[in-house]
Motif scaffolding. Sequence first.
Motif, short mmCIF file in Angstrom:
data_model
loop_
_atom_site.label_atom_id
_atom_site.label_comp_id
_atom_site.label_asym_id
_atom_site.label_seq_id
_atom_site.Cartn_x
_atom_site.Cartn_y
_atom_site.Cartn_z
N LEU A 37 0.83 -1.20 0.00
CA LEU A 37 0.00 0.00 0.00
C LEU A 37 0.87 1.26 0.00
O LEU A 37 0.51 2.29 -0.57
CB LEU A 37 -0.89 -0.03 1.25
CG LEU A 37 -2.14 0.84 1.23
CD1 LEU A 37 -3.02 0.45 0.05
CD2 LEU A 37 -2.92 0.63 2.53
N THR A 38 2.03 1.18 0.62
CA THR A 38 2.92 2.34 0.64
C THR A 38 3.54 2.58 -0.72
O THR A 38 3.55 3.71 -1.22
CB THR A 38 4.06 2.13 1.66
OG1 THR A 38 3.52 1.64 2.86
CG2 THR A 38 4.80 3.42 1.93
N LEU B 53 -2.91 7.47 0.42
CA LEU B 53 -2.87 6.00 0.41
C LEU B 53 -1.50 5.50 0.86
O LEU B 53 -1.37 4.60 1.70
CB LEU B 53 -3.16 5.53 -1.01
CG LEU B 53 -3.81 4.18 -1.23
CD1 LEU B 53 -5.15 4.15 -0.53
CD2 LEU B 53 -3.97 3.93 -2.72
N SER B 54 -0.48 6.12 0.31
CA SER B 54 0.88 5.70 0.60
C SER B 54 1.21 5.90 2.07
O SER B 54 1.82 5.03 2.71
CB SER B 54 1.84 6.50 -0.28
OG SER B 54 3.16 6.13 -0.04
N LEU C 3 -3.21 9.47 -3.88
CA LEU C 3 -2.16 8.45 -3.88
C LEU C 3 -1.21 8.65 -2.70
O LEU C 3 -0.75 7.70 -2.08
CB LEU C 3 -1.39 8.48 -5.20
CG LEU C 3 -2.19 7.98 -6.40
CD1 LEU C 3 -1.43 8.26 -7.70
CD2 LEU C 3 -2.46 6.50 -6.28
N ASN C 4 -0.92 9.93 -2.38
CA ASN C 4 -0.05 10.18 -1.23
C ASN C 4 -0.71 9.78 0.07
O ASN C 4 -0.05 9.21 0.96
CB ASN C 4 0.34 11.66 -1.18
CG ASN C 4 1.66 11.90 -1.90
OD1 ASN C 4 2.63 11.20 -1.66
ND2 ASN C 4 1.68 12.88 -2.77
N TYR D 261 -1.87 14.48 -6.96
CA TYR D 261 -1.06 13.61 -6.12
C TYR D 261 -1.76 13.24 -4.81
O TYR D 261 -1.27 12.40 -4.06
CB TYR D 261 0.26 14.29 -5.72
CG TYR D 261 1.14 14.74 -6.85
CD1 TYR D 261 1.03 14.20 -8.14
CD2 TYR D 261 2.12 15.70 -6.62
CE1 TYR D 261 1.86 14.63 -9.16
CE2 TYR D 261 2.96 16.11 -7.64
CZ TYR D 261 2.82 15.59 -8.91
OH TYR D 261 3.64 16.01 -9.90
N PRO E 98 1.42 2.70 -4.92
CA PRO E 98 0.94 3.98 -5.46
C PRO E 98 2.07 4.90 -5.89
O PRO E 98 1.87 5.78 -6.74
CB PRO E 98 0.17 4.60 -4.28
CG PRO E 98 -0.18 3.47 -3.41
CD PRO E 98 0.92 2.49 -3.56
N GLN E 99 3.25 4.69 -5.33
CA GLN E 99 4.36 5.58 -5.69
C GLN E 99 4.81 5.40 -7.13
O GLN E 99 5.34 6.34 -7.74
CB GLN E 99 5.53 5.39 -4.72
CG GLN E 99 5.17 5.86 -3.32
CD GLN E 99 6.33 5.83 -2.37
OE1 GLN E 99 7.44 5.48 -2.74
NE2 GLN E 99 6.08 6.21 -1.14
N HIS E 100 4.59 4.21 -7.70
CA HIS E 100 4.86 4.05 -9.14
C HIS E 100 4.03 5.06 -9.93
O HIS E 100 4.52 5.77 -10.80
CB HIS E 100 4.51 2.64 -9.62
CG HIS E 100 5.41 1.56 -9.10
ND1 HIS E 100 5.05 0.74 -8.08
CD2 HIS E 100 6.65 1.19 -9.46
CE1 HIS E 100 6.03 -0.12 -7.84
NE2 HIS E 100 7.02 0.14 -8.66
N ASP E 101 2.74 5.07 -9.60
CA ASP E 101 1.83 5.96 -10.33
C ASP E 101 2.18 7.43 -10.06
O ASP E 101 2.15 8.25 -10.97
CB ASP E 101 0.39 5.65 -9.92
CG ASP E 101 -0.60 6.21 -10.92
OD1 ASP E 101 -0.15 6.64 -12.00
OD2 ASP E 101 -1.80 6.24 -10.61
N LEU E 102 2.51 7.73 -8.81
CA LEU E 102 2.93 9.10 -8.51
C LEU E 102 4.10 9.52 -9.38
O LEU E 102 4.14 10.65 -9.90
CB LEU E 102 3.34 9.21 -7.04
CG LEU E 102 2.23 9.41 -6.02
CD1 LEU E 102 2.80 9.35 -4.61
CD2 LEU E 102 1.56 10.76 -6.24
#
Lengths: 161, 563
Positions: free
Chosen positions: B453-454, B485-486, B482-483, B479, B457-461
């Motif tokens: 979960l961390t 979520l991360s 997703l942030n 952003y 989403p950072q790929h997409d960010l």
Amino acid sequence: MKIEWRTILGASLFLGIICAIYWFWSTEDTGTALLLFGFAAYLMLGGYLLLQWKRRHGIPRSEDKEDATYAETAGEHLGFFPAASIWPAGMGLGGIFVGVAMIFGNWYWVIALPLILGSVIGWSVESEAPEDVPDEVEAARRQDTNIDPADIADTDAPAHP
Amino acid sequence: MTIIQDRPGPQPGAPHGTLVEEPLTEFVPGPRPRGWVKFITSTDHKQIGLNYMVTAFIGFLTAGLMAEGMRTQLIAPNNHFVTPDIYDQLLTMHGTIMLFVFLGPFAFGLANYIVPLQIGAPDMAFPRFNNLSYWLYLGGFIVMTGGFLTNNGAANFGWFGYAPLTNAIHAPGPGADMWLIGIALTGFSGIFTAVNTITTVFCLRAPGMVMFRMPIFVWNQLVTMFLVLLAFPVLTSALGLLWADRHLNTHFYEPGGGGQPILWQHLFWFFGHPEVYILALPYFGVVTEVIATMSKKPVFGYKGMIGATLSIGGLSMGVWAHHMYTTGAVLLPFFAALSLLIAVPTGIKFFNWIGTMWRGTITLNTAMLFTVGFLAMFLFGGITGVVLAQPPLDFQLHNTYFVVAHFHYVMFGGSVFAVFASIYYWFPKYTGRMLDERLGKLSFALLFIGFNLTFFPQHDLGLRGMSRRIAVYDSNLGYNFLNALSTTGAYITGIGVIPTLINIFKSMRTGAIAGDNPWDGQTLEWATSSPPPDHNFESLPPIRSERPLWDANHPDELTRVGH
């Protein structure tokens, strides 16, 4: 020993090839120098192991023999293992104070130097490893001629020239 | 002329598959200190290994808290949980501590504890030297973290300290120096440990433990230590030059005086890329051991595994500039080709890991769960690595959160999961007691969910263009969700560590008694008591294959030699 020196010299050779390709392709200095360093460092280490292997006349150590038994190395040849010692901690503290001197000013050397020098002295007089040369190597060194590999009962020892 | 005629021949009473009963050696017992004196003066590789691992885990918790701080700052746009300067300090020290204090030294701790046991050695080759390297490492940890106590705070230029940011103008004060000296101290410690481990593996193997019978874990540690031997001196020299720039007015990295900032990048990454393999290869070894033991099978493709490790080690030294594609000053095809080539031996390893599990009798306990988690997560990180190794894609993704996600999938999903696997696998050997399986599985579930979960989403960010190392972002950039979520994932990950901590403290005292060999292990560390006595072994089984203990315990299922 054979696999050891072959592995390290192989790594050295690989770095040498990479270094040559890199130099002729990119003509960039830093990377070439670093790869050359890697090549030379492994060459030194692998070369040392090769020399050790030659000095043993290719007689394998018991850890290199597939069918070695524990009886072969029991007792005196296993190594030297000192008991607990305070000197490494003293030297470590001295080393840390060298670092602190490099950050906060030179007067910390007043702490660092006595710690390091004292620990070096304490460490070196604390105990001493007994000389440890396996019998067959000692004999080979003394006589240095006509070792019949059949007598050493091993598979991969080449005949001494 | 016979030379070894008077030596005793093979033990008649010790055929293949039985234990040699008599003691191997006689040692003169030295003084046996206890408590703090033992902690400070011990030359026992097991004590030093545990020192390393405990200190490294404290580093993990410290840097993990810093990460929670950063994620809290990023939970919402225009947030002000910490100031940008503190944020920079947190991100720098998070990276530095995780790499130089946690992942590397934890592997050194495993090398200290496990390698001599697995090759049947009584100790490391240089026990006092070993103790010294622990103190340098601990000193490095304290010095670099101490930066937070100075007026200007800790170092704030990112863990790879690019050149103009680290000079005396941009990074005044002792914080940067403490970072620099701290890393140098851990670097020396690493070099000493490497020398020690290599000597141990080359010179202290038990009779019959030829190189190609050593467990894969030992091989991986050996290759790792050779990388350390090449990489750390380069880093230490680079740091020395930086120190001279800061204090002696030299101009190695100062363009104003004829120096080159990019020189630092070359030196740093020539260290830095082998470094990430230094942080990965030992853990490849850990998962190999866990998979083989928990599947009750020998390692599939043993020699192929060793070949893959050697190729990864070799190639890793020729790929440093793939971190520098966007400088425009490096030879793109050379570095892209070598970087992509690394996927081949890594693929061989994955094939062999799966091959080892194939048709095995798998015990899916916590150690194995973490290992399977490792396989999935590391594969993912490897695939994004292939993406980033290609210059056209890297020019798009460089310095975005995509890189952060890739790196954490490799280092957290890969190495940290293997760290947990190693704790659950070898804890019975360290303490003589088992860890609790329920708490372990809870920890795994939380870590696995929280981690994904961390970082997923950072790929997409990253693809959306969010740059790494920024402390605040606007709310109209897409952003926000997703942030959030991360950050939620980061909290779950943090909570996931707690069951393991409780488990360790609880099981040290009240865990089930493990016995010598709780997993029906294959390698020699399980042939001695738990924890092992001074100088490790009362007796050893004969070593006739790469899993001597299995052969001794299962005479009807001997390991086929030469497969």
